[in-house]
Design a protein around this motif. Structure first.
Motif, short mmCIF file in Angstrom:
data_model
loop_
_atom_site.label_atom_id
_atom_site.label_comp_id
_atom_site.label_asym_id
_atom_site.label_seq_id
_atom_site.Cartn_x
_atom_site.Cartn_y
_atom_site.Cartn_z
N ALA A 147 10.10 5.51 5.23
CA ALA A 147 10.93 6.18 4.24
C ALA A 147 10.34 6.03 2.84
O ALA A 147 10.53 6.90 1.99
CB ALA A 147 12.35 5.63 4.28
N LYS A 148 9.64 4.92 2.63
CA LYS A 148 9.01 4.67 1.33
C LYS A 148 7.51 4.95 1.35
O LYS A 148 6.83 4.73 0.35
CB LYS A 148 9.24 3.22 0.91
CG LYS A 148 10.70 2.87 0.66
CD LYS A 148 10.84 1.42 0.21
CE LYS A 148 12.30 1.09 -0.08
NZ LYS A 148 12.46 -0.33 -0.51
N SER A 149 7.01 5.40 2.48
CA SER A 149 5.58 5.67 2.62
C SER A 149 4.74 4.47 2.18
O SER A 149 3.75 4.61 1.44
CB SER A 149 5.17 6.92 1.83
OG SER A 149 5.81 8.07 2.33
N THR A 150 5.12 3.32 2.63
CA THR A 150 4.47 2.08 2.20
C THR A 150 4.21 1.17 3.40
O THR A 150 5.05 1.06 4.29
CB THR A 150 5.34 1.34 1.17
OG1 THR A 150 5.57 2.20 0.04
CG2 THR A 150 4.64 0.08 0.68
N VAL A 151 3.05 0.55 3.39
CA VAL A 151 2.72 -0.48 4.38
C VAL A 151 2.49 -1.78 3.63
O VAL A 151 2.00 -1.79 2.50
CB VAL A 151 1.49 -0.06 5.22
CG1 VAL A 151 0.25 0.10 4.35
CG2 VAL A 151 1.23 -1.05 6.33
N TYR A 152 2.88 -2.87 4.26
CA TYR A 152 2.84 -4.19 3.63
C TYR A 152 1.96 -5.15 4.45
O TYR A 152 1.81 -4.99 5.66
CB TYR A 152 4.23 -4.78 3.52
CG TYR A 152 5.22 -3.89 2.80
CD1 TYR A 152 6.10 -3.07 3.52
CD2 TYR A 152 5.30 -3.89 1.42
CE1 TYR A 152 7.00 -2.26 2.87
CE2 TYR A 152 6.21 -3.08 0.75
CZ TYR A 152 7.05 -2.27 1.48
OH TYR A 152 7.96 -1.46 0.83
N CYS A 179 0.87 -1.17 0.00
CA CYS A 179 0.00 0.00 0.00
C CYS A 179 0.91 1.22 0.00
O CYS A 179 1.57 1.51 1.01
CB CYS A 179 -0.91 0.00 1.21
SG CYS A 179 -1.86 1.52 1.44
N ALA A 180 0.96 1.90 -1.12
CA ALA A 180 1.81 3.08 -1.27
C ALA A 180 0.99 4.34 -1.01
O ALA A 180 -0.10 4.50 -1.55
CB ALA A 180 2.40 3.12 -2.66
N ALA A 181 1.54 5.20 -0.18
CA ALA A 181 0.85 6.44 0.18
C ALA A 181 1.53 7.64 -0.45
O ALA A 181 2.76 7.71 -0.50
CB ALA A 181 0.83 6.60 1.69
N SER A 182 0.75 8.56 -0.93
CA SER A 182 1.29 9.81 -1.43
C SER A 182 1.15 10.86 -0.34
O SER A 182 0.39 10.69 0.61
CB SER A 182 0.54 10.26 -2.68
OG SER A 182 -0.82 10.51 -2.37
N GLY A 183 1.87 11.94 -0.46
CA GLY A 183 1.81 12.97 0.56
C GLY A 183 2.88 12.76 1.60
O GLY A 183 3.45 11.68 1.74
N ARG A 184 3.12 13.79 2.39
CA ARG A 184 4.22 13.76 3.34
C ARG A 184 3.76 13.44 4.76
O ARG A 184 4.55 13.55 5.68
CB ARG A 184 4.94 15.10 3.31
CG ARG A 184 5.69 15.34 2.00
CD ARG A 184 6.28 16.73 1.95
NE ARG A 184 5.25 17.75 1.76
CZ ARG A 184 5.53 19.04 1.64
NH1 ARG A 184 6.76 19.46 1.76
NH2 ARG A 184 4.55 19.91 1.46
N THR A 185 2.49 13.06 4.90
CA THR A 185 1.97 12.85 6.25
C THR A 185 1.82 11.38 6.61
O THR A 185 1.27 11.06 7.65
CB THR A 185 0.60 13.54 6.39
OG1 THR A 185 -0.30 12.98 5.45
CG2 THR A 185 0.74 15.03 6.19
N PHE A 186 2.32 10.48 5.77
CA PHE A 186 2.14 9.04 5.99
C PHE A 186 2.61 8.63 7.37
O PHE A 186 1.94 7.87 8.07
CB PHE A 186 2.89 8.27 4.92
CG PHE A 186 2.93 6.79 5.14
CD1 PHE A 186 4.07 6.17 5.66
CD2 PHE A 186 1.83 5.99 4.84
CE1 PHE A 186 4.11 4.82 5.87
CE2 PHE A 186 1.85 4.63 5.05
CZ PHE A 186 3.00 4.03 5.56
#
Length: 123
Positions: A75-80, A22-29
């Motif tokens: 760092a990658k704004s991603t959850v797995y 799950c990739a998130a955009s924006g700087r608030t992840f």
């Protein structure tokens, strides 16, 4: 505001494994605890797993405990969501979401949602 995009869902045989991203955009992840939910046809959306902001605390539904693992890379704004020993009853659309406040178990406490990714487990 954040936008979430899930990927990784597909058809897999029972006993197999998948990793959803799950990739998130924006700087608030990194401000949000994150969760995974799933919804099977004709059923309500149900909690699967959640992880806190830093990533040191996780929680799982009993039905997936010891089979699924949630993790995040801020760092990658991603959850797995690593899913092992998959069963036909795991078949559903899987959604990631960012929690606003309140209990991690209830979808109404999540403010941002992805579009979902289909996981189908054949017997």
């Amino acid at each position: 505001q954040a936008q979430l995009v899930e990927s990784g869902g597909r058809l897999v045989q029972a006993g197999g494994s998948l990793r959803l991203s799950c990739a998130a955009s924006g700087r608030t992840f990194s401000r949000y605890a994150m969760g995974w939910f799933r919804q099977a046809p004709g059923k309500e959306r149900e909690f699967v797993a959640a992880i806190n902001v830093i990533g040191g605390i996780t929680d799982y539904a009993d039905s997936v405990k010891d089979r699924f693992t949630i993790s995040r890379d801020n760092a990658k704004s991603t959850v797995y969501l690593q899913m092992n020993s998959l069963k036909p009853e795991d078949t559903a659309v899987y959604y990631c979401a960012a929690r606003a406040s309140g209990s991690i178990y209830y979808p109404e406490n999540y403010i941002y949602w992805g579009q979902g990714t289909q996981v189908t487990v054949s017997s």
